[in-house]
Design a protein around this motif. Structure first.
Motif, PDB file in Angstrom:
ATOM      1  N   THR A  89       0.841  -1.205   0.000  1.00 27.30           N
ATOM      2  CA  THR A  89       0.000   0.000   0.000  1.00 27.30           C
ATOM      3  C   THR A  89       0.870   1.246   0.000  1.00 27.30           C
ATOM      4  O   THR A  89       0.606   2.212  -0.722  1.00 27.30           O
ATOM      5  N   LYS A  90       1.927   1.225   0.813  1.00 27.10           N
ATOM      6  CA  LYS A  90       2.841   2.370   0.868  1.00 27.10           C
ATOM      7  C   LYS A  90       3.526   2.589  -0.477  1.00 27.10           C
ATOM      8  O   LYS A  90       3.602   3.714  -0.978  1.00 27.10           O
ATOM      9  N   VAL A  91       4.024   1.501  -1.057  1.00 26.64           N
ATOM     10  CA  VAL A  91       4.717   1.602  -2.341  1.00 26.64           C
ATOM     11  C   VAL A  91       3.779   2.133  -3.416  1.00 26.64           C
ATOM     12  O   VAL A  91       4.142   3.017  -4.208  1.00 26.64           O
ATOM     13  N   SER A  92       2.553   1.624  -3.448  1.00 34.34           N
ATOM     14  CA  SER A  92       1.575   2.062  -4.456  1.00 34.34           C
ATOM     15  C   SER A  92       1.267   3.546  -4.317  1.00 34.34           C
ATOM     16  O   SER A  92       1.165   4.270  -5.309  1.00 34.34           O
ATOM     17  N   ALA A  93       1.125   4.009  -3.074  1.00 29.02           N
ATOM     18  CA  ALA A  93       0.819   5.426  -2.842  1.00 29.02           C
ATOM     19  C   ALA A  93       1.985   6.313  -3.279  1.00 29.02           C
ATOM     20  O   ALA A  93       1.787   7.362  -3.897  1.00 29.02           O
ATOM     21  N   LEU A  94       3.206   5.888  -2.968  1.00 27.89           N
ATOM     22  CA  LEU A  94       4.376   6.667  -3.376  1.00 27.89           C
ATOM     23  C   LEU A  94       4.525   6.679  -4.889  1.00 27.89           C
ATOM     24  O   LEU A  94       4.864   7.705  -5.492  1.00 27.89           O
ATOM     25  N   ARG A  95       4.259   5.542  -5.523  1.00 34.42           N
ATOM     26  CA  ARG A  95       4.314   5.490  -6.987  1.00 34.42           C
ATOM     27  C   ARG A  95       3.245   6.380  -7.614  1.00 34.42           C
ATOM     28  O   ARG A  95       3.445   6.924  -8.700  1.00 34.42           O
ATOM     29  N   ALA A  96       2.118   6.519  -6.940  1.00 27.51           N
ATOM     30  CA  ALA A  96       1.014   7.323  -7.476  1.00 27.51           C
ATOM     31  C   ALA A  96       1.237   8.816  -7.296  1.00 27.51           C
ATOM     32  O   ALA A  96       0.447   9.618  -7.794  1.00 27.51           O
TER      33      ALA A  96
END
Length: 230
Positions: A89-96
Motif C-alpha cells: 500500500t505504501k509503495v503504491s501510494a508513493l508510486r502514485a
C-alpha cells in the motif's frame, strides 16, 4: 516563508481530523478540514494549497482515487496518513505521487516534524532566487523556471523527483548512493529504507523514458547507487 501556508486535511474521522488541524495550527499554518474525497477535490479545485494530508479510506472518493485525480500536480506536497500500513500500500501510494506515508496510529510530534520538513523542501524548490541551468546528454534543467526537458520533450516532475534529478545533474560523473540521495533530497538521516528512494527513482526514470523513448539517462551502478549515463 512569508506567505500563509494552507494545508488541506482529508480525513473522515472527525476526532483525527480535529487533531491534525490542531497540529497544523500550532505550527502556525492554516488548516482546512475535508471529510470525504469528493469534498477534498472541491477544495483542491478552488485554490492553491501548500500541502494535502490524505487518508486513504475516505467516503465518496477514496484516497487512492483522489491521488490519481491530482496526479501531475507539483505545486503541493502530499502526505498519506492511513491505517493501511502494508508495504505494498505504501509503495503504491508513493508510486502514485505521494511524497510521504505515515501509518496510524501516529505520533503527534512526528507528524508535525514531517509537515515542517516537506514544507521546507517545497519552499527551497519554489522560492529559490538563484537561477541555475544544468545540462547533460539531452537533459536540460532550469532551476529558476522549475522546468526539465529530455531531448526537447518537457517533463512534469514532482518536487522530490526534480530535486533528485538536480542532484544527479550537479555531478554527472558521481555515483550517488541511496544514502547520499536520501540525506541530500529528504534532508533526514538515512536508516536503510530503500523503498522510498527506489520508488521515486523508478517514477523519475519512467517519466524520462516516456518523454524520450529509446534514451536512457540514469543508470544503476549495482551495489553502489545511481548516476547519469555517460
Amino acid at each position: 516563508m512569508n506567505n500563509p501556508i494552507h494545508i488541506l486535511v482529508a480525513e473522515d474521522d472527525s476526532d483525527i481530523n480535529r487533531l491534525l488541524c490542531n497540529i497544523i495550527k500550532k505550527s502556525g499554518y492554516i488548516p482546512q478540514p475535508a471529510y470525504s474525497g469528493t469534498e477534498a477535490l472541491l477544495y483542491l479545485e478552488q485554490r492553491q494549497w501548500s500541502m494535502l494530508l490524505l487518508d486513504l479510506m475516505l467516503p465518496g472518493m477514496s484516497g487512492e482515487e483522489l491521488l490519481e485525480r491530482i496526479a501531475g500536480r507539483d505545486d503541493m506536497s502530499v502526505i498519506i496518513i492511513s491505517a493501511k500500513g502494508e508495504p505494498q500500500t505504501k509503495v503504491s501510494a508513493l508510486r502514485a505521487g505521494a511524497d510521504d506515508f505515515i501509518t496510524k496510529p501516529f505520533d503527534v510530534e512526528e507528524v508535525s516534524a514531517r509537515i515542517d520538513s516537506h514544507l521546507r523542501l517545497y519552499s527551497r524548490i519554489t522560492q529559490s532566487a538563484l537561477p541555475n541551468l544544468l545540462q547533460h546528454q539531452g537533459l536540460v534543467l532550469h532551476r529558476d523556471a522549475m522546468s526539465v526537458t529530455a531531448n526537447g520533450a518537457e517533463l512534469t516532475l514532482t518536487a522530490l523527483e526534480f530535486e533528485i534529478l538536480s542532484l544527479l545533474l550537479s555531478a554527472p560523473k558521481k555515483v550517488f548512493t541511496k544514502a547520499n540521495l536520501y540525506e541530500r533530497v529528504w534532508h533526514e538521516p538515512y536508516y536503510g529504507d530503500d523503498n522510498t528512494v527506489n520508488v521515486h527513482m523508478s517514477n523519475l526514470r519512467s517519466k524520462l523514458i516516456k518523454a524520450a523513448p529509446g534514451s536512457e539517462f540514469i543508470e544503476t551502478v549495482w551495489g553502489i547507487g545511481y548516476r547519469l549515463k555517460p
